[in-house]
Design an enzyme around this catalytic site. Structure first.
Site, PDB file in Angstrom:
ATOM      1  N   GLU A  78       0.376  -1.596  -0.261  1.00  0.00           N
ATOM      2  CA  GLU A  78       0.012   0.038  -0.461  1.00  0.00           C
ATOM      3  C   GLU A  78       1.076   1.484  -0.011  1.00  0.00           C
ATOM      4  O   GLU A  78       1.952   1.263   0.381  1.00  0.00           O
ATOM      5  CB  GLU A  78      -0.983  -0.153   1.570  1.00  0.00           C
ATOM      6  N   CYS A 141      -7.634  -2.069   8.121  1.00  0.00           N
ATOM      7  CA  CYS A 141      -6.888  -1.912   8.392  1.00  0.00           C
ATOM      8  C   CYS A 141      -5.572  -0.611   7.364  1.00  0.00           C
ATOM      9  O   CYS A 141      -5.067  -0.242   7.993  1.00  0.00           O
ATOM     10  CB  CYS A 141      -6.533  -2.928   6.602  1.00  0.00           C
ATOM     11  N   HIS A 165      -1.918  -5.847   2.119  1.00  0.00           N
ATOM     12  CA  HIS A 165      -2.576  -6.899   1.169  1.00  0.00           C
ATOM     13  C   HIS A 165      -2.242  -7.097   0.447  1.00  0.00           C
ATOM     14  O   HIS A 165      -1.555  -7.637  -0.056  1.00  0.00           O
ATOM     15  CB  HIS A 165      -3.780  -5.894   1.266  1.00  0.00           C
TER      16      HIS A 165
HETATM   17  N1  PCA Z   1      -9.005  -6.707   6.126  1.00  0.00           N
HETATM   18  C1  PCA Z   1      -9.826  -5.725   6.750  1.00  0.00           C
HETATM   19  C2  PCA Z   1      -9.261  -5.072   7.959  1.00  0.00           C
HETATM   20  C3  PCA Z   1      -8.492  -6.687   8.664  1.00  0.00           C
HETATM   21  C4  PCA Z   1      -8.286  -7.633   7.415  1.00  0.00           C
HETATM   22  O1  PCA Z   1      -7.790  -8.308   6.844  1.00  0.00           O
HETATM   23  C5  PCA Z   1      -9.362  -4.322   5.975  1.00  0.00           C
HETATM   24  O2  PCA Z   1      -9.191  -4.339   4.153  1.00  0.00           O
HETATM   25  O3  PCA Z   1      -9.384  -2.866   6.156  1.00  0.00           O
END
Ligand code: PCA
Length: 193
Positions: A78, A141, A165
């Protein structure tokens, strides 16, 4: 050198979260750096206090948070966290924000302290499906990434950090997700040396 790597607990009715499955499988040492792992709660309000409690306890040089992006088909380092909380589903505490700021007086965006594009390129070169992502979304996240970058900028402890991610295992097998995660950690360690 110490690196704190976090995954997330399951949310949204899932029985597991591949982010933690991958983090849990990391070796104890990568490129000479000690790897400390932890599983964070999917909670807008508790996730940041929990992260800083871990940072205080372990004094890591860097922090990498990892979460699931269930609708993506590759690993996505990210680039930015946005000062916004909004989601279609509640978090695991039943809390659902619909457009509130994380920090009312904070900047609109915070940019990753890690070279997200370079890291995505390093993964892709190694044959891992990966692409840099411009935004961590507006759920938990993004919430923890914004708080992490704020703390790094404020000199709270870790010298660097960022967010990765990962997709569901149906899109990329767990083994490849683990390989990609290790590539990112190696890049972090080399950059710190
Ligand atoms: N993904 C979510 C919150 C926890 C996770 O593993 C997100 O992308 O915000």
């Amino acid at each position: 050198m110490k690196i704190l790597v976090t995954g997330f607990e399951p949310f949204g009715g899932d029985r597991k979260n591949v982010s933690w499955e991958a983090v849990e499988r990391l070796p104890a040492v990568i490129e000479g750096a000690e790897i400390i792992t932890a599983c964070l709660p999917v909670s807008y309000d508790r996730v940041e206090p929990e992260l800083w409690a871990l940072a205080e306890r372990f004094s890591p040089d860097a922090v990498l948070c990892v979460g699931l992006a269930g609708n993506r088909d590759c690993l996505t380092p990210e680039q930015t966290a946005v000062n916004l909380m909004a989601s279609k589903i509640p978090d695991n505490d039943g809390v659902q924000y619909q457009g509130q700021k994380i920090q009312p007086a904070g900047p609109e965006y915070r940019t990753s302290a890690l070279p997200a594009a370079e890291i995505a390129q390093a993964m892709a070169t190694a044959g891992i499906p990966a692409k840099v992502s411009p935004s961590a979304g507006t759920f938990v996240c993004n919430r923890v990434m914004y708080g992490l970058l704020e703390g790094i900028a404020a000199g709270k402890g870790p010298k660097t950090g960022g967010f990765l991610h990962v997709p569901r295992e149906e899109a990329v097998p767990l083994e490849k997700i683990c390989q990609g995660l290790e590539i990112e950690i190696r890049e972090i360690v080399w950059n710190l040396k």
